[in-house]
Design an enzyme around this catalytic site. Structure first.
Site, PDB file in Angstrom:
ATOM      1  N   VAL A  93       0.812  -1.230   0.000  1.00  0.00           N
ATOM      2  CA  VAL A  93       0.000   0.000   0.000  1.00  0.00           C
ATOM      3  C   VAL A  93       0.841   1.273   0.000  1.00  0.00           C
ATOM      4  CG1 VAL A  93      -2.103  -0.984   1.015  1.00  0.00           C
ATOM      5  CG2 VAL A  93      -0.316  -0.054   2.518  1.00  0.00           C
ATOM      6  N   ALA A 148      -8.484   0.487  10.054  1.00  0.00           N
ATOM      7  CA  ALA A 148      -8.270  -0.365  11.229  1.00  0.00           C
ATOM      8  C   ALA A 148      -7.292   0.372  12.128  1.00  0.00           C
ATOM      9  CB  ALA A 148      -7.711  -1.722  10.810  1.00  0.00           C
ATOM     10  N   TYR A 179       4.287   2.511  15.503  1.00  0.00           N
ATOM     11  CA  TYR A 179       2.935   1.968  15.310  1.00  0.00           C
ATOM     12  C   TYR A 179       1.892   2.914  15.906  1.00  0.00           C
ATOM     13  CZ  TYR A 179      -0.880  -1.478  15.595  1.00  0.00           C
ATOM     14  OH  TYR A 179      -2.082  -2.152  15.469  1.00  0.00           O
ATOM     15  N   ARG A 220       2.403 -11.965  19.645  1.00  0.00           N
ATOM     16  CA  ARG A 220       1.522 -11.363  20.643  1.00  0.00           C
ATOM     17  C   ARG A 220       1.201 -12.398  21.713  1.00  0.00           C
ATOM     18  NH1 ARG A 220      -2.354  -8.176  16.508  1.00  0.00           N
ATOM     19  NH2 ARG A 220      -1.423  -9.694  15.102  1.00  0.00           N
TER      20      ARG A 220
END
Ligand SMILES: NC(=O)c1ccc[n+]([C@@H]2O[C@H](COP(=O)([O-])OP(=O)(O)OC[C@H]3O[C@@H](n4cnc5c(N)ncnc54)[C@H](O)[C@@H]3O)[C@@H](O)[C@H]2O)c1
Length: 368
Positions: A93, A148, A179, A220
């Protein structure tokens, strides 16, 4: 993606063919560059320098991982390939994209701390330039865009639970900033495009989500604990384990995203499960569900790790009629089943492509 009329359909078909060609070329170029590096390195290796040889192995390993990664990600959607309403495009992207669409779910971004910290500049580019490109696309074709976003925009929060009016407490130069700040500016971009260009935007602030098809190296906490418990390794807790998290199951999130996209709510909405536990409680629960004898090991605290995290979802309930419905243990059992299967798959360590059915083109049968 739905095309809008005969002319647009025709253009879409032409664009699709062009896109496919471009994507094909990009993929070939990528593989060629990977292969090119590999071949150059092998040439060096043949010169017999032992030091170079070990360096080569170090350099090649991530490339091999990258290729495995691509295969893995494709496996996540292979059950859709061939469906008449599904098209898979390999696209970064950070580069502009020219297609015809009505709705854009802009989810592209590394999401787990080890992934986004691995290449912070790329993380920033994806969330800034990538978001600008997706907003540019939305503006060009009159599509609605859903970003998102994340609970990380609240940073290490000073209010609890976090509602959408809270502005956050983020360290702009810490290890998570690429982030957190990337997503914060992505939100800013959405509202600038909405105000200035009239683009319809939806912003989902997603809280910790887990479920099947997560990456084995995701890093995670849920996938870490499950994999450690399944393999009889110690479950690693950073700090004393008193920090809290609230985890939602992936199908709840997907329902929330679709409801938000199709609503008239343009301000940010939290999507998460408010059932809050300490990390230590999660470790104990996962151990119990796996039936594992692993011990729990305490490691030093991670920098800027949020101490509390719990969504206030009153807005989503009121405006979208949405709330999570999958109980934590049920979701965890599904994720455990998935990771068990993945470990078996890795142990067999082989990728067996399914035979492709013969394809018809211009009246002839093609065998690929
Ligand atoms: N899972 C969560 O707990 C959570 C929480 C908050 C926000 N989110 C957000 O939801 C989205 C999806 O998260 P996920 O958990 O599925 O993450 P993931 O890491 O499993 O998937 C992210 C996807 O984005 C793609 N991607 C990354 N950079 C890209 C680029 N430059 N161009 C094109 N594609 C790119 C990756 O290839 C991958 O398929 C992310 O934007 C993430 O920030 C997720």
């Amino acid at each position: 993606m739905v095309s809008k009329g005969p002319l647009l359909r025709l253009l879409t078909a032409i664009n699709r063919r062009r896109m496919k060609l471009l994507m094909g070329l990009a993929f070939v170029a990528y593989v060629a560059s990977v292969w090119g590096n590999f071949v150059n390195m092998r040439t060096l290796q043949e010169n017999g320098d032992q030091k170079v040889e070990s360096k080569i192995e170090e350099a090649v390993a991530p490339l091999r991982e990258k290729i495995k990664d691509l295969e893995k990600r494709k496996r996540n959607v292979e059950h859709w390939i061939g469906h008449e309403n599904f098209e898979l495009i390999n696209h970064d992207v950070v580069e502009p994209l020219y297609i015809e669409v009505d709705q854009i779910y802009h989810l592209a971004s590394p999401a787990s701390p080890p992934n986004y910290m691995y290449n912070p500049i790329k993380t920033l580019k994806t969330n800034t330039i990538g978001t600008l490109n997706m907003l540019g696309l939305a503006k060009r074709v009159g599509a609605r865009l859903l970003l998102a976003s994340t609970s990380e925009v609240y940073g290490d929060p000073e209010v609890h639970p976090q509602n959408e009016d809270y502005w956050g407490h983020v360290n702009p130069i810490g290890p998570r900033a690429c982030y957190d700040e990337g997503k914060r500016v992505a939100e800013t971009m959405c509202y600038a495009y909405m105000k200035q260009e009239g683009v319809e935007v939806r912003v989902a602030r997603i809280f910790n989500t887990f479920g099947p098809r997560m990456h084995m190296n995701d890093g995670r906490v849920v996938s870490n604990f499950i994999l450690q418990a399944l393999q009889g390794e110690p479950l690693t807790v950073y700090g004393p384990g008193t920090q809290t998290r609230a985890f939602q199951y992936v199908s709840d999130l997907v329902n929330g995203l679709v409801a938000l996209m199709n609503s008239n709510v343009s301000s940010p909405v939290n999507l998460g499960n408010p059932e809050e536990h300490t990390i230590l409680e999660f470790a104990q629960l996962i151990k119990k569900l796996v039936g594992s004898g692993s011990e729990i090991q305490f490691l030093s605290e991670a920098q800027d790790d949020p101490q509390k995290r719990k969504p206030d979802i009153r807005k989503a309930k009121l405006l979208l009629g949405w709330e999570p419905v999958v109980p934590l243990e049920e979701g965890l059992n599904k994720a455990i089943h998935y990771f068990r299967k993945e470990l078996e798959y890795q142990a067999n360590n082989q990728y067996i492509p399914k035979p492709k059915p013969a394809r018809m083109k211009k009246g002839r049968t093609r065998h690929n």
